[in-house]
Design an enzyme around this catalytic site. Structure first.
Site, PDB file in Angstrom:
ATOM      1  N   GLY A  12       3.692  -0.003  62.766  1.00 34.37           N
ATOM      2  CA  GLY A  12       2.272  -0.035  63.125  1.00 34.37           C
ATOM      3  C   GLY A  12       1.561  -1.047  62.243  1.00 34.37           C
ATOM      4  O   GLY A  12       0.383  -0.903  61.928  1.00 34.37           O
ATOM      5  N   ALA A  13       2.301  -2.085  61.856  1.00 33.34           N
ATOM      6  CA  ALA A  13       1.805  -3.021  60.843  1.00 33.34           C
ATOM      7  C   ALA A  13       0.611  -3.857  61.309  1.00 33.34           C
ATOM      8  O   ALA A  13      -0.136  -4.368  60.483  1.00 33.34           O
ATOM      9  CB  ALA A  13       2.937  -3.951  60.423  1.00 33.34           C
ATOM     10  N   ASP A  16      -4.676  -0.393  63.284  1.00 32.97           N
ATOM     11  CA  ASP A  16      -5.932  -0.076  62.623  1.00 32.97           C
ATOM     12  C   ASP A  16      -5.744   0.495  61.212  1.00 32.97           C
ATOM     13  O   ASP A  16      -6.430   0.110  60.267  1.00 32.97           O
ATOM     14  CB  ASP A  16      -6.613   0.987  63.505  1.00 32.97           C
ATOM     15  CG  ASP A  16      -8.100   0.917  63.406  1.00 32.97           C
ATOM     16  OD1 ASP A  16      -8.637  -0.199  63.418  1.00 32.97           O
ATOM     17  OD2 ASP A  16      -8.713   1.992  63.289  1.00 32.97           O
ATOM     18  N   LEU A  17      -4.811   1.415  61.082  1.00 32.73           N
ATOM     19  CA  LEU A  17      -4.618   2.079  59.786  1.00 32.73           C
ATOM     20  C   LEU A  17      -4.132   1.081  58.736  1.00 32.73           C
ATOM     21  O   LEU A  17      -4.597   1.067  57.599  1.00 32.73           O
ATOM     22  CB  LEU A  17      -3.625   3.243  59.906  1.00 32.73           C
ATOM     23  CG  LEU A  17      -3.532   4.057  58.624  1.00 32.73           C
ATOM     24  CD1 LEU A  17      -4.702   5.037  58.512  1.00 32.73           C
ATOM     25  CD2 LEU A  17      -2.229   4.822  58.542  1.00 32.73           C
ATOM     26  N   LYS A 138      -0.870  11.409  59.906  1.00 35.60           N
ATOM     27  CA  LYS A 138      -1.497  12.384  60.775  1.00 35.60           C
ATOM     28  C   LYS A 138      -2.042  11.699  62.040  1.00 35.60           C
ATOM     29  O   LYS A 138      -2.277  10.498  61.974  1.00 35.60           O
ATOM     30  CB  LYS A 138      -2.594  13.153  60.044  1.00 35.60           C
ATOM     31  CG  LYS A 138      -3.912  12.344  59.863  1.00 35.60           C
ATOM     32  CD  LYS A 138      -5.031  13.195  59.386  1.00 35.60           C
ATOM     33  CE  LYS A 138      -6.026  13.527  60.458  1.00 35.60           C
ATOM     34  NZ  LYS A 138      -6.863  12.422  60.926  1.00 35.60           N
ATOM     35  N   HIS A 168      -4.519  12.500  53.730  1.00 33.57           N
ATOM     36  CA  HIS A 168      -5.055  11.736  52.586  1.00 33.57           C
ATOM     37  C   HIS A 168      -6.014  12.561  51.740  1.00 33.57           C
ATOM     38  O   HIS A 168      -6.277  12.221  50.601  1.00 33.57           O
ATOM     39  CB  HIS A 168      -5.644  10.392  53.035  1.00 33.57           C
ATOM     40  CG  HIS A 168      -7.001  10.468  53.666  1.00 33.57           C
ATOM     41  ND1 HIS A 168      -7.204  10.857  54.962  1.00 33.57           N
ATOM     42  CD2 HIS A 168      -8.238  10.202  53.172  1.00 33.57           C
ATOM     43  CE1 HIS A 168      -8.495  10.813  55.241  1.00 33.57           C
ATOM     44  NE2 HIS A 168      -9.154  10.422  54.165  1.00 33.57           N
ATOM     45  N   GLU A 206     -20.259  13.428  58.540  1.00 32.80           N
ATOM     46  CA  GLU A 206     -20.268  11.959  58.615  1.00 32.80           C
ATOM     47  C   GLU A 206     -21.508  11.540  59.388  1.00 32.80           C
ATOM     48  O   GLU A 206     -21.808  12.136  60.424  1.00 32.80           O
ATOM     49  CB  GLU A 206     -18.999  11.458  59.308  1.00 32.80           C
ATOM     50  CG  GLU A 206     -17.756  11.753  58.463  1.00 32.80           C
ATOM     51  CD  GLU A 206     -16.444  11.368  59.113  1.00 32.80           C
ATOM     52  OE1 GLU A 206     -15.585  10.796  58.440  1.00 32.80           O
ATOM     53  OE2 GLU A 206     -16.283  11.650  60.316  1.00 32.80           O
ATOM     54  N   HIS A 230      -7.653  18.228  57.197  1.00 32.09           N
ATOM     55  CA  HIS A 230      -8.382  18.023  55.942  1.00 32.09           C
ATOM     56  C   HIS A 230      -9.073  19.300  55.451  1.00 32.09           C
ATOM     57  O   HIS A 230      -8.948  19.678  54.293  1.00 32.09           O
ATOM     58  CB  HIS A 230      -9.427  16.918  56.086  1.00 32.09           C
ATOM     59  CG  HIS A 230      -8.856  15.590  56.528  1.00 32.09           C
ATOM     60  ND1 HIS A 230      -7.579  15.191  56.226  1.00 32.09           N
ATOM     61  CD2 HIS A 230      -9.408  14.568  57.232  1.00 32.09           C
ATOM     62  CE1 HIS A 230      -7.369  13.983  56.729  1.00 32.09           C
ATOM     63  NE2 HIS A 230      -8.456  13.588  57.347  1.00 32.09           N
TER      64      HIS A 230
HETATM   65  C1  BG6 Z   1      -9.601  10.680  59.138  1.00 32.52           C
HETATM   66  C2  BG6 Z   1     -10.224  10.914  60.485  1.00 32.52           C
HETATM   67  O1  BG6 Z   1      -8.422  11.405  58.996  1.00 32.52           O
HETATM   68  O2  BG6 Z   1     -10.511  11.081  58.119  1.00 32.52           O
HETATM   69  C3  BG6 Z   1     -11.564  10.198  60.597  1.00 32.52           C
HETATM   70  O3  BG6 Z   1      -9.346  10.468  61.509  1.00 32.52           O
HETATM   71  C4  BG6 Z   1     -12.465  10.542  59.442  1.00 32.52           C
HETATM   72  O4  BG6 Z   1     -12.208  10.521  61.835  1.00 32.52           O
HETATM   73  C5  BG6 Z   1     -11.714  10.353  58.118  1.00 32.52           C
HETATM   74  O5  BG6 Z   1     -13.601   9.698  59.500  1.00 32.52           O
HETATM   75  C6  BG6 Z   1     -12.539  10.816  56.940  1.00 32.52           C
HETATM   76  O6  BG6 Z   1     -11.902  10.475  55.753  1.00 32.52           O
HETATM   77  P1  BG6 Z   1     -12.747  10.200  54.436  1.00 32.52           P
HETATM   78  O7  BG6 Z   1     -11.733   9.929  53.382  1.00 32.52           O
HETATM   79  O8  BG6 Z   1     -13.636   9.037  54.723  1.00 32.52           O
HETATM   80  O9  BG6 Z   1     -13.540  11.456  54.179  1.00 32.52           O
END
Ligand code: BG6
Length: 463
Positions: A12-13, A16-17, A138, A168, A206, A230
């Site tokens: 996936g280089a 987006d990620l 994820k 993350h 957000e 998360h």
């Molecule tokens: C990602 C989601 O896992 O986490 C995003 O796909 C979200 O939709 C993001 O904006 C939030 O991460 P962080 O580190 O900015 O709080």
């Protein structure tokens, strides 16, 4: 396997990620002296190495806080690129050749989960899985059934100690700081239970929308995108028992407490969608996908029985912040009449945009006869994460340290918890941009409480 990884491969280089997170992390790793192995990007874009390097440079300019010339130079010297289809065995043969003498590659699957199986199989057939580790980005599946299937597929080609399921949030300084505070102090443990705590709230807000990710978001929604992973990780860190030590015991305890979380029912959830979501590119005109979700959950354990955990996450809310509020019970008597009322004690963990650990307490107002006021004791405040979550987690995976990654049983528990509320289990309520989701979310709170309003702390943003 204890040997450190000796090559980093990311699938996936050109995606987006990689653009937003991986290249910037690689630059930081180099700046911190943490990266000295070949980095091989794999994708099907018809690119050559020069184009790939140009992409890395653009990523650092846009998302890496600018280019650090020596770091970029070193990164470009480490970069290699394999162009090919993930379904074509020739891609993996070429990868094996590019790996050369590397005996412990770290393969990062920054690709949709539907491709995990094929890539894992390709790695195995080309022997690229020998002595290797694999990082799975994820979302890890889209429900309990698919997560189980994914686990089964990956475990066909990699042993559990070589599989790193990334979330993350576990790599964030603030989350690790929360864990540290809980278990490096004696003062929390006696009160960290149903006898003293009345409720826990977690807000992941957000102030922006789906930012061009409409197609992805249509497949996910707030529950799959962040609540299932998360925020449940945050619940696990807050509610787990003390681990026997670092490493695997941390994962044992996180998995154990999630196994005691009651499976959600439609009565425990409110879904919302911000006005205008249906006009976003890639979004269906009649979409019922939620951009906001709030849930009330219960942990059926000796420690937490009867304590509601309220979780909410959403896009287009008034501010961007992630915050946990652990609220304590009121004192048994109001000795000083009405003036001893005020806000009950609480612990506030602000995880972003800055890290704050605060204790809410009531003190006497100077001068007035036994009248009180609420103050916060700030135990810790640091404005900027020194090491980004992805950098920390990539380093951990390369060293084979898995304590801040999700284990097989843990991801299955998380999906088990949300499985009955996925899809259209409950209606989706509209909300205006800039509001705290639909008004229906208030109904989840038991008794006279309300959702905590984090807005007034927004001015901490730059502190
Ligand atoms: C990602 C989601 O896992 O986490 C995003 O796909 C979200 O939709 C993001 O904006 C939030 O991460 P962080 O580190 O900015 O709080």
């Amino acid at each position: 396997m204890n040997e450190p990884s000796d090559a980093l491969v990311f699938f996936g280089a050109t995606g987006d990620l990689a653009y937003k997170k991986i290249f910037p992390s690689l630059q930081s790793m180099i700046r911190h002296g943490h990266l000295d192995m070949p980095v091989i990007g794999v994708a099907k874009a018809g690119w050559d190495l020069a184009q790939f390097k140009a992409r890395a440079k653009a990523s650092l300019q846009e998302h890496g806080g600018g280019i650090n010339a020596p770091a970029l130079k070193k990164l470009c010297a480490l970069l290699q690129y394999v162009d090919g289809d993930y379904l074509d065995p020739a891609t993996f043969t070429q990868l094996r050749q590019t790996l050369g003498g590397a005996a412990h590659p770290l393969h990062y699957l920054a690709i949709p989960p539907s491709l995990f199986g094929k890539v894992a199989e390709g790695l195995a057939q080309s022997q690229c899985n020998k002595g290797a580790r694999i990082i799975a980005e994820k979302p890890f599946g889209r429900d309990l059934k698919s997560a189980r299937k994914l686990n089964a597929t990956l475990s066909r080609y990699f042993s559990e100690d070589a599989i790193f399921r990334i979330d993350h949030y576990l790599g964030k300084e603030a989350v690790q700081s929360l864990l540290y505070s809980r278990f490096a102090n004696t003062i929390w443990e006696p009160v960290w239970n149903r006898n003293y705590i009345s409720s826990v709230q977690i807000t992941m807000a957000e102030d922006f929308g789906v930012q061009g990710r409409g197609t992805f978001y249509e497949e996910a929604g707030a529950i799959r995108d962040v609540l299932e992973n998360h925020t449940l990780q945050l619940v696990a860190c807050l509610a787990m028992e003390a681990p026997a030590g670092e490493g695997e015991p941390l994962r044992d305890e996180r998995a154990k407490v999630l196994s005691m979380v009651r499976t959600l029912t439609p009565a425990d959830v409110v879904r919302g969608q911000f006005d205008g979501y249906r006009n976003e590119p890639g979004v269906a005109k009649q979409s019922n996908v939620e951009t906001f979700a709030a849930v009330r959950l219960w942990i059926d354990s000796w420690r937490w029985a009867g304590v509601p955990f309220y979780l909410r996450a959403g896009k287009c809310l008034p501010i961007s912040c992630t915050e946990i509020l652990v609220e304590f019970k009121n004192p048994p008597q109001q000795v000083f009449g009405r003036s001893s009322g005020g806000h009950p004690n609480y612990v506030r963990f602000r995880l972003s945009p800055q890290v704050v650990l605060a204790l809410g307490t009531r003190v006497k107002k100077v001068g007035e006869p036994m009248a009180g006021t609420d103050v916060e004791l700030i135990a810790q405040r640091h404005p900027k994460d020194e090491m980004e979550a992805y950098e920390r987690l990539l380093l951990d995976a390369a060293r084979g340290a898995s304590e801040f990654f999700a284990r097989e049983d843990q991801v299955e528990q998380a999906w088990r918890i949300v499985d009955p509320i996925l899809g259209n289990a409950v209606p989706v309520h509209p909300y205006a941009r800039g509001m705290w989701g639909p008004k229906e979310a208030a109904k989840l709170i038991i008794g006279e409480g309300t959702w905590h309003d984090s807005s007034h702390e927004a001015n901490e943003k730059n502190s």
